[in-house]
Design a protein around this motif. Sequence first.
Motif, mmCIF file in Angstrom:
data_model
loop_
_atom_site.group_PDB
_atom_site.id
_atom_site.type_symbol
_atom_site.label_atom_id
_atom_site.label_comp_id
_atom_site.label_asym_id
_atom_site.label_seq_id
_atom_site.Cartn_x
_atom_site.Cartn_y
_atom_site.Cartn_z
ATOM 1 N N GLY A 85 1.300 -1.182 0.101
ATOM 2 C CA GLY A 85 -0.226 -0.249 -0.184
ATOM 3 C C GLY A 85 1.499 0.908 0.051
ATOM 4 N N THR A 86 -0.121 2.242 -0.426
ATOM 5 C CA THR A 86 0.999 3.544 -0.440
ATOM 6 C C THR A 86 2.001 4.098 0.735
ATOM 7 O OG1 THR A 86 -0.703 4.354 -2.010
ATOM 8 C CG2 THR A 86 0.888 5.807 -0.726
ATOM 9 N N GLY A 87 1.173 3.867 2.221
ATOM 10 C CA GLY A 87 1.599 3.749 3.601
ATOM 11 C C GLY A 87 2.868 3.083 4.199
ATOM 12 N N GLU A 88 2.389 2.071 3.422
ATOM 13 C CA GLU A 88 3.687 1.287 3.596
ATOM 14 C C GLU A 88 4.915 0.818 3.117
ATOM 15 O OE1 GLU A 88 4.414 -3.964 3.529
ATOM 16 O OE2 GLU A 88 2.682 -2.766 2.927
ATOM 17 N N ALA A 89 4.909 1.498 1.555
ATOM 18 C CA ALA A 89 5.497 1.523 0.393
ATOM 19 C C ALA A 89 6.842 2.873 0.470
ATOM 20 C CB ALA A 89 5.219 2.141 -0.961
ATOM 21 N N TRP A 90 6.054 4.359 1.495
ATOM 22 C CA TRP A 90 6.609 5.029 2.300
ATOM 23 C C TRP A 90 7.374 4.883 3.601
ATOM 24 C CZ3 TRP A 90 8.295 9.174 -0.640
ATOM 25 C CH2 TRP A 90 7.792 9.890 -1.802
ATOM 26 N N GLU A 91 6.657 3.841 4.114
ATOM 27 C CA GLU A 91 7.839 3.840 5.226
ATOM 28 C C GLU A 91 8.980 3.014 4.460
ATOM 29 O OE1 GLU A 91 5.208 1.179 7.911
ATOM 30 O OE2 GLU A 91 4.045 2.106 8.033
ATOM 31 N N ARG A 92 8.633 2.257 3.871
ATOM 32 C CA ARG A 92 10.141 0.974 3.186
ATOM 33 C C ARG A 92 10.719 2.769 2.801
ATOM 34 N NH1 ARG A 92 7.799 -3.128 -1.284
ATOM 35 N NH2 ARG A 92 10.257 -3.087 -1.202
ATOM 36 N N TYR A 93 10.564 2.996 1.964
ATOM 37 C CA TYR A 93 11.218 4.619 1.397
ATOM 38 C C TYR A 93 11.932 5.461 2.523
ATOM 39 C CZ TYR A 93 12.699 9.030 -0.854
ATOM 40 O OH TYR A 93 13.842 10.036 -1.448
ATOM 41 N N ALA A 94 11.211 5.795 3.981
ATOM 42 C CA ALA A 94 12.192 5.990 4.887
ATOM 43 C C ALA A 94 12.815 5.065 5.598
ATOM 44 C CB ALA A 94 10.626 7.067 5.851
ATOM 45 N N ALA A 95 13.001 3.717 4.748
ATOM 46 C CA ALA A 95 13.979 2.827 5.596
ATOM 47 C C ALA A 95 14.821 2.242 4.854
ATOM 48 C CB ALA A 95 13.435 1.707 6.278
ATOM 49 N N ALA A 96 14.752 2.955 3.227
ATOM 50 C CA ALA A 96 16.392 2.781 2.594
ATOM 51 C C ALA A 96 16.987 3.999 3.398
ATOM 52 C CB ALA A 96 15.589 2.666 1.402
ATOM 53 N N GLY A 97 17.880 3.607 2.785
ATOM 54 C CA GLY A 97 19.230 4.440 2.463
ATOM 55 C C GLY A 97 19.735 5.082 1.306
ATOM 56 N N ASP A 98 20.887 6.004 2.204
ATOM 57 C CA ASP A 98 20.955 7.326 1.040
ATOM 58 C C ASP A 98 21.119 6.145 -0.574
ATOM 59 O OD1 ASP A 98 20.462 8.751 2.696
ATOM 60 O OD2 ASP A 98 23.099 9.190 2.767
ATOM 61 N N LYS A 99 21.748 5.656 -0.705
ATOM 62 C CA LYS A 99 22.309 4.568 -1.679
ATOM 63 C C LYS A 99 21.022 4.406 -2.567
ATOM 64 C CE LYS A 99 25.502 1.778 -4.068
ATOM 65 N NZ LYS A 99 26.712 0.143 -3.873
ATOM 66 N N ALA A 100 19.935 3.888 -1.940
ATOM 67 C CA ALA A 100 18.772 3.360 -2.916
ATOM 68 C C ALA A 100 17.993 4.240 -3.246
ATOM 69 C CB ALA A 100 18.225 2.970 -1.557
ATOM 70 N N ARG A 101 17.646 5.390 -1.997
ATOM 71 C CA ARG A 101 16.489 6.585 -2.531
ATOM 72 C C ARG A 101 17.695 6.710 -4.208
ATOM 73 N NH1 ARG A 101 15.794 9.290 2.971
ATOM 74 N NH2 ARG A 101 15.279 7.998 4.612
ATOM 75 N N ALA A 102 18.888 6.843 -3.890
ATOM 76 C CA ALA A 102 19.535 7.811 -4.917
ATOM 77 C C ALA A 102 19.098 7.045 -6.367
ATOM 78 C CB ALA A 102 21.347 7.831 -5.103
#
Length: 707
Positions: A85-102
């Motif tokens: 879901g959308t909320g879970e997806a953003w939680e996964r994004y917040a838990a990811a590191g800088d490399k994964a976000r880039a």
Amino acid sequence: MTGPAPAQEWWSAAELAEAGLPDLPGTKRKVNDLAVREGWARHPGKVRRRKGVGGGVEYHWSILPLRARMRLSAGLVAAPADKPGTGEAWERYAAAGDKARAEAEARLGAIAEVELLEGAGLTRSAAVREVARKLGRSDKSLWNYLGQVEGVARADRLAYLIDGRALRRSPGQRNDIDPEFLSLVRSDWLRLSQPSLTSCYDRAERVWISERRNSAVPPLHQVRRWLKANVSAPTEIFMRKGAEALRRFYPAQVRSKAFMVPLECVVGDFHKFDNFVRWPGYGKPVRPQMMAWSDVYSGKLLAWRLSPTANSHTAQLVTGDLIRKWGIPQSVLMDNGKEFAAKAMTGGDKGRNTFKVTDEDIPGLLPLLGVDIHWATPYSGQSKPIERAFRDLCDRVAKHPAFDGAYTGNKPEAKPEDYGTRAIPLEEFRLVLEDELAHHNARPGRRSEVAMGRSFNEVFNEGYAKATIKRATDEQLRLWLLRAEGVRAKTGNGALKLYDTEYWSEWMYRIAGEKVVARFDADDLTAGLEVYDLAGHYLGHAECREAAPFFDVDAARDHNRKRKAWIRAQRDEAKAAREFSAAEVAARVRAASGLAADEPLPEAQVHQLATPHKAAPKRRRAPSVEEIEHLAEIEARVLRLEEHRTNPVDPVEEDPAAVFARACALERARDEGEALTQAQADWLADYQQSSDYRAQLRMARRFGAPE
């Protein structure tokens, strides 16, 4: 038996690492290494090629370790969901590191370019191929990105593009490690003795084996990661280093000086130098201490003094120097040590904690002047800005090349190799310190919020010229001098003696034999004393009478000149005190008794000469001319001898011919039988041995003796 088959039978290495199964590594690479070591590929039908984007291989759940199969068969690990879901997806994004976000941002940019080309008229396949060629990515990767955001709102696409492999469960959250074992290690590790984690792990392992626990002992690196994830830094600091370390861990208060002015607040403290100094009166070398006041606004060191120990007297005198030179500060900042909390300094202030505070306390010097007192935390450099200056002096003064060999080190275990080989004379240390303090105040490039590249002197001078400065009166300045109670003046002239030094001024005959209170500067006894009576009334200043060398002629002349001036002034004062002469007083007395001072005597009518007694002295005849001349010669000779007696000859100041003539006169007087004084005889004997006498004698024999 492994139980029923799980919902997902085939697992990739990345999925196994992300699932956090018992006895399996937590990374894809290590899962593949385990598969190679244990030969999973040799089991027919247990390994297959992975379908879909990325390729690779998948492993059947039945070839996994026993505890992993049991976890899967129990249904405790769910298969990866197709799309969260959308909320879970953003939680996964917040838990990811800088490399994964880039990487997610790069994928989002690739999708945007594909959609841009589609809008220009290309088909999606052609757009994917073009963008893949441009970005150096495979077509399958781009199709995978598009599939991940299919049906997702444009604003939420970034959260769905996070690589799932970056979201594997943290080693600190693994649930295959027995929590009791971890508690045993943590309890042993969180102690003030600060044992190493390796020793705690070894002890816990011995306990675990001796108690024959069923669960396996996890590796040390997993325990270390678990502690890092589950024990906070404040908990570790408090349990292993104590409450004081936890207090220092909290960030210091940020205080701005931008809105202050010079002398709005000054901070003072003692600093012990790391040098051996030869202090007068001390048998062994000492480490001198400096009491200094610094302006909080500019950072300039305003006043300082040296002393062998930290004491309230030095603090009192340095405060007097500060007020005498710069003015009265609005407030002071200092710690609650005995040097500053003494009643002479801060008596009456309610914030004092070192000495007992009573309502009968006499107001100290700072409260008397209306100075606000702020007490800082002792031994806290963050609370006292002057500690920054002291840290600078540790390098520029204590380690000065002039003090080489006298440096002691800043702690006992840091003693230099030449420790104790030299001690600096106090005056030499003072000269170097004065020079370094002047450079400390004048050094440019300061980076405080008010300096901005200027020196402390420039900042202070600019603000001082605009600030309102409160000046102290003469009586307030005398309050800072040290007190000597009950000093008795000499009976004769009223002179005072303090520390083997005599003090006297012309007015002091009025206090002869009385007890008084003297205020003085311990570092400058030659400055004199300020004298008060026992009731606290100011009497006057007593000058220092320094002992002069025994044969110091200049000092004797100066003393004689002062004595004559004093006698003259006292004579004039004495004459002025007599408003009536003795004759005037006698006349008024006679007038008061009824007798006229100028009443004429009645004239007798009959006069008779009295017959002299036979024993009465006979009338002496008048002296002859020869007798008068002889008496005049004797009187002149006596006057000459008296002149020699009262005016000793100074061959440096008089003419050599006059000196020789005086010597000849003394010789004639001696030859004629007249007695010379001992001083005249000694001088004549010394002068006759001089080369000047012999030269004058030869000239007299050749050209005649002087008259």
